[in-house]
Scaffold this motif. Structure first.
Motif, PDB file in Angstrom:
ATOM      1  N   CYS A 123       0.826  -1.213   0.000  1.00 44.20           N
ATOM      2  CA  CYS A 123       0.000   0.000   0.000  1.00 44.20           C
ATOM      3  C   CYS A 123       0.854   1.253   0.000  1.00 44.20           C
ATOM      4  O   CYS A 123       0.553   2.234  -0.700  1.00 44.20           O
ATOM      5  CB  CYS A 123      -0.926  -0.002   1.215  1.00 44.20           C
ATOM      6  N   ASP A 130      -5.967   5.273  -6.591  1.00 45.11           N
ATOM      7  CA  ASP A 130      -6.962   4.235  -6.842  1.00 45.11           C
ATOM      8  C   ASP A 130      -6.379   2.832  -6.734  1.00 45.11           C
ATOM      9  O   ASP A 130      -7.049   1.908  -6.272  1.00 45.11           O
ATOM     10  CB  ASP A 130      -7.563   4.421  -8.242  1.00 45.11           C
ATOM     11  N   GLU A 133      -6.181   1.827  -3.090  1.00 48.06           N
ATOM     12  CA  GLU A 133      -7.531   1.594  -2.566  1.00 48.06           C
ATOM     13  C   GLU A 133      -8.101   0.279  -3.072  1.00 48.06           C
ATOM     14  O   GLU A 133      -8.775  -0.456  -2.333  1.00 48.06           O
ATOM     15  CB  GLU A 133      -8.440   2.755  -2.970  1.00 48.06           C
ATOM     16  N   GLU A 134      -7.809  -0.037  -4.334  1.00 48.39           N
ATOM     17  CA  GLU A 134      -8.266  -1.287  -4.932  1.00 48.39           C
ATOM     18  C   GLU A 134      -7.693  -2.485  -4.188  1.00 48.39           C
ATOM     19  O   GLU A 134      -8.393  -3.456  -3.886  1.00 48.39           O
ATOM     20  CB  GLU A 134      -7.855  -1.310  -6.404  1.00 48.39           C
ATOM     21  N   LYS A 137      -9.290  -2.933  -0.691  1.00 47.35           N
ATOM     22  CA  LYS A 137     -10.616  -3.556  -0.734  1.00 47.35           C
ATOM     23  C   LYS A 137     -10.505  -5.074  -0.714  1.00 47.35           C
ATOM     24  O   LYS A 137     -11.363  -5.767  -0.147  1.00 47.35           O
ATOM     25  CB  LYS A 137     -11.362  -3.097  -1.994  1.00 47.35           C
ATOM     26  N   ARG A 140      -8.550  -5.869   3.150  1.00 47.57           N
ATOM     27  CA  ARG A 140      -9.115  -5.457   4.432  1.00 47.57           C
ATOM     28  C   ARG A 140      -9.931  -6.555   5.111  1.00 47.57           C
ATOM     29  O   ARG A 140      -9.759  -6.798   6.329  1.00 47.57           O
ATOM     30  CB  ARG A 140      -9.959  -4.195   4.284  1.00 47.57           C
ATOM     31  N   CYS A 168      -5.232   1.089   5.936  1.00 44.84           N
ATOM     32  CA  CYS A 168      -6.399   1.972   6.000  1.00 44.84           C
ATOM     33  C   CYS A 168      -5.969   3.424   5.970  1.00 44.84           C
ATOM     34  O   CYS A 168      -6.587   4.257   5.293  1.00 44.84           O
ATOM     35  CB  CYS A 168      -7.200   1.670   7.261  1.00 44.84           C
ATOM     36  N   SER A 171      -4.875   4.054   2.321  1.00 46.44           N
ATOM     37  CA  SER A 171      -5.726   3.684   1.187  1.00 46.44           C
ATOM     38  C   SER A 171      -7.193   4.009   1.334  1.00 46.44           C
ATOM     39  O   SER A 171      -7.935   3.902   0.359  1.00 46.44           O
ATOM     40  CB  SER A 171      -5.595   2.170   0.933  1.00 46.44           C
ATOM     41  N   ALA A 172      -7.647   4.389   2.512  1.00 43.10           N
ATOM     42  CA  ALA A 172      -9.084   4.572   2.698  1.00 43.10           C
ATOM     43  C   ALA A 172      -9.430   5.971   3.182  1.00 43.10           C
ATOM     44  O   ALA A 172     -10.357   6.157   3.955  1.00 43.10           O
ATOM     45  CB  ALA A 172      -9.618   3.532   3.681  1.00 43.10           C
ATOM     46  N   ASP A 175     -13.034   6.963   2.426  1.00 38.03           N
ATOM     47  CA  ASP A 175     -14.059   5.961   2.675  1.00 38.03           C
ATOM     48  C   ASP A 175     -14.293   5.859   4.180  1.00 38.03           C
ATOM     49  O   ASP A 175     -13.619   5.140   4.893  1.00 38.03           O
ATOM     50  CB  ASP A 175     -13.631   4.607   2.100  1.00 38.03           C
ATOM     51  N   ASP A 178     -14.986   2.200   5.601  1.00 30.65           N
ATOM     52  CA  ASP A 178     -13.808   1.355   5.826  1.00 30.65           C
ATOM     53  C   ASP A 178     -13.056   1.793   7.081  1.00 30.65           C
ATOM     54  O   ASP A 178     -12.540   0.965   7.841  1.00 30.65           O
ATOM     55  CB  ASP A 178     -12.870   1.415   4.615  1.00 30.65           C
TER      56      ASP A 178
END
Length: 400
Positions: A123, A130, A133-134, A137, A140, A168, A171-172, A175, A178
């Motif tokens: 990460c 993106d 984050e992909e 997903k 996690r 997190c 990458s999140a 969101d 998350d």
């Protein structure tokens, strides 16, 4: 070029022994390497050789032998720490993520722990865009499942807790769901160390203080991403209970708790200028900063006094403990490679407000790098929090 957006943080078949040491002798592509005959390799050739070895390691992640998979993970861990591989990894991110997920789901405790560390490094390598984050997903759910699995290896749970926090964090950013889920899973771990209704602290089982410390540190890292409304709730729920945990029998957990308290106090002051920590808290911290309890090991007392003097200083002088927590989280993941990433990784430089990546001559001395690292701590402008919260507070507040 590596895909790095500003929306987050503007963020073989060889023997196992051969594989495990592979990346400690990889050529550094920014300098002149040589062939076996002593002839110089150009940069492109060195890069191609590095990528060939990386490809073989990725292939070995799917090997039937657990020993081979573990060796490959350790090699990737060394490579991801010591150099930037964003372009190479972006093209293979889904393959690597799938392999890491398989190791986390089906591997033994040692393999799970190693895979979790590589997840966090992946990460960081991919940055806050993106692609990262992909990957998060995908990873996690399995990271979270291991963290809360009381039957899983303690070492695996500890590594997964740290990885969940870092993944997190990177990458999140936008969101909130998350973030909430990740923090909740981490809370379910370290809150088992909280006092019961009678105010008595539970007796820790073997290995649990380290697990609680990892979960607490990861949680604290994610706290720095929360909107003000959520921070207020977290302070009400956790500050007094954490204060009680300063009496834990484990020195490392006491230290983790003290550091988290310093962070929460700083954040409390950040959202409310009239926020005041209690006099009782300061007295407790002073006691730990001067602890001479002979029942505790001498080295433990020395370590504790050193840390809590610093905690107390930060609280009394309204310091910047959040800066330290974020830096320590990246240092834990990247290990000795953190200096390299601070120089050249756009994500880290953006998080710490250090400007564009440095272009340094290979002859620069280590002492120069040390001064650069020192600059990180001495910088008065820690821009990550301000940038991030200004961009995502409204989005998160709706979810949290």
């Amino acid at each position: 070029m590596c895909s790095h957006t500003t929306k987050h943080r503007c963020i073989i078949q060889r023997s196992a022994v051969d594989i495990s040491s592979l990346f400690w002798c990889l050529p550094v592509v920014s300098s002149v390497s040589t062939t076996g005959a002593g002839e110089p390799l150009d940069e492109q050739t060195a890069q191609e050789e590095t990528e060939d070895k990386l490809k073989q390691c990725i292939d070995n992640l799917m090997d039937k032998s657990a020993k081979t998979r573990l060796a490959a993970l350790e090699s990737l861990r060394g490579a991801f720490s010591s150099r930037l591989l964003c372009d190479f990894l972006t093209e293979r991110r889904l393959t690597i993520s799938d392999c890491l997920e398989r190791s986390l789901r089906k591997g033994g405790g040692e393999e799970q722990a190693a895979a979790a560390t590589v997840c966090a490094q992946l990460c960081v390598q991919l940055g806050g865009g993106d692609e990262s984050e992909e990957g998060f997903k995908i990873l996690r759910p399995v990271l979270s499942a291991i963290v809360i699995d009381g039957c899983a290896s303690v070492a695996a749970r500890q590594s997964c807790a740290s990885a969940l926090g870092m993944c997190c964090y990177v990458s999140a950013a936008e969101d909130g769901e998350d973030l909430v889920k990740s923090m909740s899973h981490l809370e379910s771990v370290f809150t088992t160390s909280y006092p019961n209704f009678e105010g008595t602290l539970p007796t820790p089982k073997a290995g649990t203080p380290g697990l609680h410390s990892a979960a607490l540190h990861a949680w604290a890292l994610l706290v720095t991403l929360c909107p003000a409304s959520r921070l207020t709730v977290l302070l009400d729920i956790h500050l007094l209970k954490l204060q009680a945990c300063l009496e834990s029998s484990d020195v490392n957990y006491r230290i983790a708790v003290g550091e988290t308290i310093a962070l929460l106090v700083e954040l409390g002051r950040d959202i409310d200028r009239e926020f005041e920590d209690s006099d009782m808290l300061c007295e407790c911290l002073k006691g730990l900063a001067t602890d001479g309890n002979k029942h505790r090991a001498k080295n433990d007392r020395r370590k504790q006094r050193s840390i809590f003097r610093e905690v107390l200083h930060y609280i009394e002088t309204i310091g910047h403990w959040m800066r330290r927590r974020v830096y320590d989280a990246f240092k834990e993941v990247l290990e000795s490679g953190v200096r390299h990433h601070l120089q050249f990784n756009p994500l880290l430089r953006d998080i710490f407000g250090l400007g564009p990546p440095l272009i340094l001559d290979s002859s620069i001395k280590a002492s120069k790098i040390s001064r650069f690292e020192k600059h990180l701590f001495n910088s008065a402008a820690f821009k990550a929090r301000t940038k991030l919260r200004n961009k995502v507070r409204d989005k998160r507040a709706d979810v949290m």
